[in-house]
Structures are given as structure tokens and as C-alpha cells.
Design an enzyme around this catalytic site. Sequence first.
Site, PDB file in Angstrom:
ATOM      1  CD  GLN A   1      -8.380  21.661  11.661  1.00 38.31           C
ATOM      2  OE1 GLN A   1      -7.767  20.862  11.424  1.00 38.31           O
ATOM      3  NE2 GLN A   1      -8.707  22.167  12.846  1.00 38.31           N
TER       4      GLN A   1
ATOM      5  NE  ARG B   1     -17.578  26.618   7.191  1.00 41.75           N
ATOM      6  CZ  ARG B   1     -18.162  26.087   6.159  1.00 41.75           C
ATOM      7  NH1 ARG B   1     -19.245  25.352   6.303  1.00 41.75           N
ATOM      8  NH2 ARG B   1     -17.595  26.437   4.908  1.00 41.75           N
TER       9      ARG B   1
ATOM     10  CG  HIS C   1      -9.402  28.308   3.007  1.00 40.14           C
ATOM     11  ND1 HIS C   1     -10.788  28.651   2.567  1.00 40.14           N
ATOM     12  CD2 HIS C   1      -9.603  28.360   4.051  1.00 40.14           C
ATOM     13  CE1 HIS C   1     -11.544  28.584   3.325  1.00 40.14           C
ATOM     14  NE2 HIS C   1     -10.860  28.662   4.252  1.00 40.14           N
TER      15      HIS C   1
ATOM     16  CE  LYS D   1     -19.017  30.044   5.829  1.00 40.00           C
ATOM     17  NZ  LYS D   1     -18.448  29.430   4.652  1.00 40.00           N
TER      18      LYS D   1
ATOM     19  N   GLY E   1     -22.495  23.605   0.708  1.00 41.65           N
ATOM     20  CA  GLY E   1     -23.525  24.409   1.709  1.00 41.65           C
ATOM     21  C   GLY E   1     -23.475  25.770   1.678  1.00 41.65           C
ATOM     22  CB  THR E   2     -20.608  28.177   1.761  1.00 39.70           C
ATOM     23  OG1 THR E   2     -20.080  27.707   2.918  1.00 39.70           O
ATOM     24  CG2 THR E   2     -20.536  29.824   1.674  1.00 39.70           C
TER      25      THR E   2
ATOM     26  CG  ASP F   1     -17.003  33.182   3.970  1.00 40.78           C
ATOM     27  OD1 ASP F   1     -16.454  34.190   3.185  1.00 40.78           O
ATOM     28  OD2 ASP F   1     -17.048  31.829   3.723  1.00 40.78           O
TER      29      ASP F   1
ATOM     30  N   GLY G   1       0.936  -1.142   0.082  1.00 46.65           N
ATOM     31  CA  GLY G   1      -0.183   0.059   0.176  1.00 46.65           C
ATOM     32  C   GLY G   1       0.687   1.264  -0.110  1.00 46.65           C
ATOM     33  CD  GLU G   2       5.711   1.160   2.794  1.00 44.97           C
ATOM     34  OE1 GLU G   2       6.534   1.073   1.953  1.00 44.97           O
ATOM     35  OE2 GLU G   2       5.901   0.771   3.859  1.00 44.97           O
TER      36      GLU G   2
HETATM   37  C1  R5P Z   1     -15.032  29.590   3.611  1.00 45.81           C
HETATM   38  O1  R5P Z   1     -15.230  28.975   4.543  1.00 45.81           O
HETATM   39  C2  R5P Z   1     -14.757  29.307   2.295  1.00 45.81           C
HETATM   40  O2  R5P Z   1     -14.345  30.518   1.732  1.00 45.81           O
HETATM   41  C3  R5P Z   1     -15.795  28.576   1.503  1.00 45.81           C
HETATM   42  O3  R5P Z   1     -16.906  29.212   1.611  1.00 45.81           O
HETATM   43  C4  R5P Z   1     -15.969  27.337   2.099  1.00 45.81           C
HETATM   44  O4  R5P Z   1     -14.889  26.579   2.306  1.00 45.81           O
HETATM   45  C5  R5P Z   1     -17.061  26.188   1.005  1.00 45.81           C
HETATM   46  O5  R5P Z   1     -17.301  25.326   1.850  1.00 45.81           O
HETATM   47  P1  R5P Z   1     -18.466  24.478   1.696  1.00 45.81           P
HETATM   48  O6  R5P Z   1     -18.694  24.297   0.120  1.00 45.81           O
HETATM   49  O7  R5P Z   1     -18.486  23.033   2.395  1.00 45.81           O
HETATM   50  O8  R5P Z   1     -19.656  25.282   2.339  1.00 45.81           O
END
Ligand code: R5P
Length: 312
Positions: free
Chosen positions: A98, A195, A131, A193, A226-227, A170, A39-40
Site C-alpha cells: 500500500q 486484481r 515494491h 493483470k 497467484g500472480t 503485470d 507480550g511487549e
Molecule cells: C505486483 O502486485 C507485485 O509485483 C507482485 O506481482 C505481487 O505482489 C505478487 O503477489 P501474489 O503472489 O500474491 O500474486
Amino acid sequence: MDGRLLVFSGSANQELAREIATSLRMSVGRAYIGAFKNGETRIKIHDNVRGCDVFVIQPTCTPVDHHLMELLLMIDALRRASATRVTAVIPYYGYAKQEKKTAGREPISAKLVANLIRTAGADRVLTMDLHAPAIEGFFDIPVDHLQAAPLLSDYIHSLNLSNPVVVSPDAGGVGRANRFRERIGAGLAIIAKQRPEPDTAEVLEMVGEVEGKTAIIVDDMISTGGTLVEAAQALIERGARKVYACATHGIFAADALEIIARSGIVETIVTNTIPQRQQASSARVRTISVAPLFAEAIMRIHKDLSLSALFS
Ligand code: R5P
């Protein structure tokens, strides 16, 4: 920079790597990328890279750990094979969510990954729309940070949308949305927004006029969707006539494409930093290629030329 320019690719996005190589009028370097029976991950670079200026193309998209490991092993192999310089080309930088601790006893994953890439032997990083811009500072080597906004906004501009308003879904994305709106000459709206738990988004409030307008949601990535879907719903409730969405990185995790297809969003525009295979879905997704931009950046880095022109 002295030394021949070579481009290699991991398995994460070989189509993008081929497109980039074609733009550079070359072929992707030959390498074996596979696995041992236990698996490596097993890597073997077939071409001679001694004294060369090597670029390894590998977005760290799903499966993230596997693609990251491939990247690290390829960099290590190239270093040990005496490449003069190795640039990690990471069109999508995974583990970026993160980038700070939001509670006790959490890792700062984006920093750990930066350390790993440096330790493997990368001399430079070429990436796109991190990000969080702070991630650039997690590296003690040069980072060239490209933006997809010129490509995405050119497409939106070509649609000649009536009464457009750019929407940040956001608070963290306001700067990005504002730069986008300047490019297309539109108004700006901002969504607050929250979470309640990881991978779940809820709209709290919206600032800005959207009634009767064409809303363009601008984000760096679409993961669960979701966002995006929550933002689109809030915009429709507040009287937006049509909703478009733009994001650099189309991750489309879990059932993202299905919920986007049901959301009323007219079109979702992403790039190919991550391979796009949503043809089977009914979500209207358009993909814009970043290959020419990455090819130009690679050529400029190789020739020690400025990259500033690529941001306008
Ligand atoms: C903020 O958290 C980021 O810019 C995006 O809005 C986010 O990562 C989108 O993630 P999801 O589609 O899971 O809501």
C-alpha cells in the site's frame, strides 16, 4: 566514516545477518531480543556501541508488525546508547504493497512505516527491490536501493536456456523485466493483470511472442503465488515450451508453495532477503544469497565509497 563498524540483527533473518557478518569478517553484535510477560517486545543491546557506525539487519517479513517493532526498538536502543550513525538494513521492506491510495479511506502504509523508521532514529536505509521505487522518496534520509537482478540474471544466464523470453506478470513490472531481459539477451512479453479483490490475480491480456520459447517470469515478490501461477498458465496456453520464475522476495504466503508445485513451473528462483524454509515442499525453489552484495554495500557505506558499481 569514523567509528567502528558494527552489525546487529533482529530476529527476522539471523542466518542472513550471520552470512553478511561473515563476509565482513566480523560477528553479529550481541543483543537480547525477547518479550516481557505481557507480550511487549524487549530489547537489550549487550555490546558497547558508543561512537560506532552501526548497521541493524531486519527484513520486515512475517510476522511483519512484530519484526517492524523489533527494528524500531533496536534503532531506538542504539541511538540512546550513543551510536554515531545507525543504518536500518531492510532487505525486504514490508507494508510496501500500500504505497498509494487506490480507494478512499485507505492508509498509505509504506509512508507511515518510513516515518516510523526515521522517527526511531535511523540515519540511513539500505534496502533491496522496493515494491515501488517511489517508496525511496518517502524517506527524508539517504536510501541505498540494491537490486537482485544481477544475481538472478547471472543464474538464469548460466542455464543457457534456448530461445528465452522474459515476462513481466503485470504492467507495473515492465521496467524491471526489460532491464532483466537486456542482461540475458532475451525477448520481452508483458501480461496485463487485474486484481478483482486483494490477493487474487487474473490475467487479462498478453503482449509479445512466447510460442515455442522458454519463458522467465520476473517479479519483485511472490506472496500468495497467484500472480505467478496465473501468468504461468497463460504462458503455457500460448505455447511456451518451459516456464521459469524469478523474484527477489520469496514470501510464499498461505498455500503459495503448493500451488506453485502444481503449476508446471520448472524452477522458481528467489533470494534469501526473507528466510527460505521450503525444503519440505515439492515446489522446485532455488535460493540465491544476497549476503555478499549486502556486505559489500555495508563496507562501502562505512568507508564513504560509491555504491554504483554494485548495480552493474
Ligand atoms: C505486483 O502486485 C507485485 O509485483 C507482485 O506481482 C505481487 O505482489 C505478487 O503477489 P501474489 O503472489 O500474491 O500474486
